[in-house]
Design a protein around this motif. Structure first.
Motif, short mmCIF file in Angstrom:
data_model
loop_
_atom_site.label_atom_id
_atom_site.label_comp_id
_atom_site.label_asym_id
_atom_site.label_seq_id
_atom_site.Cartn_x
_atom_site.Cartn_y
_atom_site.Cartn_z
N ALA A 120 0.13 -4.33 -0.74
CA ALA A 120 1.26 -4.64 -1.36
C ALA A 120 2.49 -5.31 -0.53
CB ALA A 120 1.95 -3.14 -1.37
N ARG A 134 10.65 1.99 -2.31
CA ARG A 134 9.20 1.97 -2.20
C ARG A 134 8.58 0.90 -1.18
NH1 ARG A 134 3.98 3.20 -2.48
NH2 ARG A 134 2.52 1.72 -3.03
N VAL A 174 6.25 1.75 2.11
CA VAL A 174 5.32 1.00 2.39
C VAL A 174 5.30 0.54 3.87
CG1 VAL A 174 4.21 -1.33 2.17
CG2 VAL A 174 4.59 0.27 0.03
N LEU A 176 -5.47 0.24 0.59
CA LEU A 176 -5.64 -1.36 0.01
C LEU A 176 -4.31 -1.41 -0.86
CD1 LEU A 176 -7.20 -3.84 -0.64
CD2 LEU A 176 -8.22 -2.70 -2.64
N SER A 177 -3.86 -0.37 -1.20
CA SER A 177 -2.66 -0.25 -2.02
C SER A 177 -1.44 -0.65 -1.35
CB SER A 177 -2.25 0.96 -2.97
OG SER A 177 -2.10 1.89 -2.07
N VAL A 178 -1.62 0.11 -0.13
CA VAL A 178 -0.24 -0.05 0.83
C VAL A 178 -0.32 -1.35 1.70
CG1 VAL A 178 0.68 0.65 3.08
CG2 VAL A 178 -0.01 2.47 1.47
N GLU A 190 -8.94 3.24 -1.23
CA GLU A 190 -7.92 2.68 -2.34
C GLU A 190 -6.16 2.65 -1.86
OE1 GLU A 190 -10.45 4.93 -2.68
OE2 GLU A 190 -11.81 3.66 -4.36
N GLU A 191 -6.16 3.95 -1.14
CA GLU A 191 -4.90 3.93 -0.54
C GLU A 191 -4.34 3.05 0.48
OE1 GLU A 191 -2.14 7.31 1.93
OE2 GLU A 191 -3.81 7.94 0.30
#
Length: 200
Positions: free
Chosen positions: A185, A11, A15, A180-182, A177-178
Motif C-alpha cells: 500500500a 489509514r 500503515v 502484502l496489503s500493508v 495477505e496482510e
C-alpha cells in the motif's frame, strides 16, 4: 470529502506504524512464518519484508517440495549446508552460505518429512552449520522466512510439522495477505493525489 480525506490520512498513519514494526522485525533477523493460501502471495510478501532492510542485498530461495521424498534428511542437509570444495555432487555452496547476511526464503515447509524437518530445526537452534568436507562450523547469519499454507502452530497441532520446528520458526507468524496489503500500500499512498490533499 473532508471525512474521506481524514480517513485516508488515518489509514496512511496506521500503515506507516505497522510498516515500522515490520522493519524492526526484519532488522532483528528473527525467523518469520508467512502463511497464506497462495504461494505467489507468500513469496511476494517475503520479498517485501526483505526489501525493508537496505543492507540485505543477497536473496536465496528454495521450494521444499523438491525434497518431499528426502526421508533421512541427507539431501536437506546438503542443500542447506552445502559441501566444501564440491565434495558431494559438485555442490559447492549451500543455501545458507549463498544467503550470507541476507534472506533465505523456504517455501512449502510442510512438504518436508519429519527427519528432514529435524535437520532444519537443528540448524536453526544451533545458529550454525558445517558444510560437508569442512571440519569447522560456520555461523548462520541469514534471515530465515518460511512460507506455509497455514500457521506453523496449527500445522504442529495437526502433526504435519514437528513441534520443535514450529517453536523455532513459528513464534512470529504473519498472514502473507496482510503483509502484502500493508507493504504494497505504500506506493499507493505515496502517489495518490489524496495524500497531498490530506497533508495540506
Amino acid at each position: 470529502m473532508k471525512d474521506s480525506l481524514t480517513s485516508l490520512a488515518n489509514r496512511r498513519t496506521d500503515v506507516e506504524r505497522i510498516r515500522s514494526s515490520y522493519r524492526r522485525l526484519v532488522t532483528a533477523r528473527l525467523p518469520v512464518n508467512l502463511y497464506g493460501a497462495q504461494a505467489q502471495v507468500q513469496r511476494r510478501a517475503a520479498t517485501l519484508l526483505h526489501g525493508l532492510d537496505e543492507e540485505s542485498l543477497s536473496w536465496e530461495e528454495f521450494d521444499f517440495i523438491h525434497l518431499a521424498d528426502d526421508e533421512r534428511g541427507d539431501r536437506t542437509s546438503l542443500h542447506l549446508g552445502g559441501a566444501a570444495g564440491g565434495v558431494a555432487l559438485n555442490f559447492h555452496s549451500g543455501l545458507i552460505a549463498s544467503a550470507g547476511t541476507g534472506t533465505l526464503y523456504l517455501a512449502n515447509l510442510e512438504k518436508l518429512g519429519y527427519r528432514a524437518q529435524h535437520v532444519l530445526c537443528s540448524l536453526l537452534r544451533a545458529r550454525r552449520y558445517t558444510p560437508v568436507g569442512d571440519p569447522f562450523p560456520r555461523p548462520l547469519g541469514c534471515r530465515v522466512i518460511v512460507g506455509t499454507r497455514r500457521p506453523l502452530f496449527e500445522l504442529a497441532r495437526r502433526l504435519i510439522v514437528r513441534r520443535e520446528l514450529s517453536e523455532a520458526l513459528g513464534h512470529i507468524s504473519l498472514s502473507a495477505e496482510e503483509v502484502l496489503s500493508v507493504l504494497g500500500a505504500r506506493e499507493f499512498y505515496t502517489g495518490h493525489p489524496g495524500s497531498l490533499a490530506a497533508a495540506s
